[in-house]
Design a protein around this motif. Structure first.
Motif, PDB file in Angstrom:
ATOM      1  N   TYR A 164       0.807  -1.227   0.000  1.00 29.98           N
ATOM      2  CA  TYR A 164       0.000   0.000   0.000  1.00 29.98           C
ATOM      3  C   TYR A 164       0.838   1.274   0.000  1.00 29.98           C
ATOM      4  O   TYR A 164       0.342   2.326   0.391  1.00 29.98           O
ATOM      5  N   SER A 167      -0.873   4.058  -1.744  1.00 30.88           N
ATOM      6  CA  SER A 167      -2.321   4.120  -1.507  1.00 30.88           C
ATOM      7  C   SER A 167      -2.632   5.076  -0.361  1.00 30.88           C
ATOM      8  O   SER A 167      -1.786   5.328   0.500  1.00 30.88           O
ATOM      9  N   ASP A 171      -6.922   3.638   3.469  1.00 27.90           N
ATOM     10  CA  ASP A 171      -7.106   2.296   2.921  1.00 27.90           C
ATOM     11  C   ASP A 171      -6.093   1.312   3.490  1.00 27.90           C
ATOM     12  O   ASP A 171      -6.400   0.122   3.666  1.00 27.90           O
ATOM     13  N   PHE A 245      -6.918   0.981  -4.966  1.00 27.48           N
ATOM     14  CA  PHE A 245      -6.846   2.072  -3.995  1.00 27.48           C
ATOM     15  C   PHE A 245      -5.973   3.224  -4.491  1.00 27.48           C
ATOM     16  O   PHE A 245      -6.332   4.389  -4.371  1.00 27.48           O
ATOM     17  N   SER A 246      -4.793   2.903  -5.034  1.00 26.04           N
ATOM     18  CA  SER A 246      -3.835   3.951  -5.401  1.00 26.04           C
ATOM     19  C   SER A 246      -4.175   4.642  -6.717  1.00 26.04           C
ATOM     20  O   SER A 246      -3.833   5.807  -6.916  1.00 26.04           O
TER      21      SER A 246
END
Length: 266
Positions: A164, A167, A171, A245-246
């Motif tokens: 992540y 992200s 999240d 997400f990103s």
């Protein structure tokens, strides 16, 4: 609301240790463009109550996806997106229900072939795994010498620096709260029959590369593509391993492009 005659049905398949929850942003975005979206928890994932140590086979793990495909009306075809390990679930679904899938999308995912056993791409990947990559993630064998079974645990450092890192922090925090132990099922897949040219091999495949992925690095993604070339390759710049997400909008745009190009008339 008038019926959208160009409406497509997307089925989104999560990766290792994740669940249907990881698609919440992309699901709403795709639906806002007028398409149907189904997300699901594989066995022992998300809110599915079974524990991973009680899942016997990769086929059992994939059962929720297979059941959805089996329940589709005879004339309906879907676009199935597999993220990360979800590419293997997608491949199994393509092999068993080739006539139900208009296109299989491998989103920074494992993509097997028909020449080797299903475990081949996983074993190739695991051969390059280092302690630096794992951070506080763990691979633990809970089986016996006769029947080994490896479970994966993802720690917070691994999540933040490898999965992540590009992200939103919200999240990442969601993932820390919701991830569960999982398995690559390498031992089971090493004994499974090859995916078939008659099933898996007949479905259109598209690969989406994420070039800032710190887990399934671009070099491995490119090897996967070279090992079994798909119909098309798209790329999302500045996307980590969790592009839903990103780079949510970019993933949405990619899927709409794929749908328009390869799923017309379904």
């Amino acid at each position: 609301m008038a019926e959208n005659k160009n409406q497509k049905h997307f089925i989104l398949v999560h990766g290792l240790c994740h669940g249907a929850w990881c698609w919440y942003k992309l699901k709403s975005l795709l639906e806002s463009t007028g398409h149907r979206v189904t997300v699901l928890d594989l066995i022992a994932s998300g809110i599915n109550m079974k524990a991973i140590q009680n899942v016997q086979t990769f086929h059992e793990y994939t059962k929720p996806l297979l059941e959805i495909l089996a329940s589709l009306p005879p004339d309906e075809k879907v676009i199935v997106v597999g993220h990360s390990l979800g590419g293997m679930n997608l491949a199994l679904a393509m092999d068993e229900f080739p006539n139900k899938i208009s296109v299989g999308v491998f989103l920074t995912a494992f993509m097997p072939d028909t020449l080797h056993q299903p475990s081949y791409v996983l074993e190739k990947y695991l051969g390059g795994v280092t302690e630096e990559l794992l951070q506080d993630a763990q691979l633990v064998n809970i089986g016996s010498p006769q029947i080994p079974f490896t479970i994966t645990f993802m720690g917070p450092k691994f999540l933040s620096s490898k999965l992540y890192h590009l992200s939103p922090v919200e999240d990442l925090e969601l993932a820390k709260a919701l991830i569960r132990p999982g398995s690559l099922f390498t031992e089971d897949l090493s004994k499974a029959k090859n995916f078939s040219d008659e099933g898996f091999g007949t479905v259109t495949r598209v690969y989406v590369v994420c070039n800032e992925d710190n887990v399934m690095v671009e070099e491995f993604q490119r090897w996967t593509i070279q090992n079994n070339p798909p119909k098309d390759v798209l790329e999302i710049k500045s996307a980590d391993h969790m592009p839903m997400f990103s780079k949510t909008q970019e993933v949405c745009d990619c899927l709409l492009e794929i749908a328009n190009k390869y799923a017309q008339g379904n």
